[in-house]
Design a protein around this motif. Sequence first.
Motif, mmCIF file in Angstrom:
data_model
loop_
_atom_site.group_PDB
_atom_site.id
_atom_site.type_symbol
_atom_site.label_atom_id
_atom_site.label_comp_id
_atom_site.label_asym_id
_atom_site.label_seq_id
_atom_site.Cartn_x
_atom_site.Cartn_y
_atom_site.Cartn_z
ATOM 1 N N LYS A 88 -3.042 -2.435 4.956
ATOM 2 C CA LYS A 88 -3.741 -2.351 3.677
ATOM 3 C C LYS A 88 -4.686 -1.162 3.696
ATOM 4 N N THR A 89 -4.937 -0.635 2.529
ATOM 5 C CA THR A 89 -5.868 0.478 2.417
ATOM 6 C C THR A 89 -7.290 -0.050 2.622
ATOM 7 N N PRO A 90 -8.216 0.822 2.972
ATOM 8 C CA PRO A 90 -9.607 0.367 3.139
ATOM 9 C C PRO A 90 -10.153 -0.287 1.868
ATOM 10 N N ARG A 91 -9.787 0.226 0.733
ATOM 11 C CA ARG A 91 -10.261 -0.348 -0.524
ATOM 12 C C ARG A 91 -9.744 -1.771 -0.705
ATOM 13 N N ALA A 92 -8.467 -1.987 -0.414
ATOM 14 C CA ALA A 92 -7.888 -3.325 -0.553
ATOM 15 C C ALA A 92 -8.543 -4.294 0.422
ATOM 16 N N ARG A 93 -8.816 -3.825 1.645
ATOM 17 C CA ARG A 93 -9.481 -4.687 2.633
ATOM 18 C C ARG A 93 -10.882 -5.058 2.171
ATOM 19 N N ARG A 94 -11.617 -4.082 1.642
ATOM 20 C CA ARG A 94 -12.979 -4.324 1.160
ATOM 21 C C ARG A 94 -12.976 -5.338 0.021
#
Length: 50
Positions: free
Chosen positions: A30-36
């Motif tokens: 997952k992208t960092p944005r999706a994880r956040r």
Amino acid sequence: MKPPLKRRVPKARNPFVTLALARSAGTHTKTPRARRQAEKRALRKRLEDQ
């Protein structure tokens, strides 16, 4: 008289290669944005359950 030159037929290309290169194929993380965003949702859910 010389015989006419043969025309070369262009090599068939895989149409999926360009699509794969455009969307950075192969990454399964997952992208960092999706994880956040997922962490934020999890935190809200934990706070609501308390």
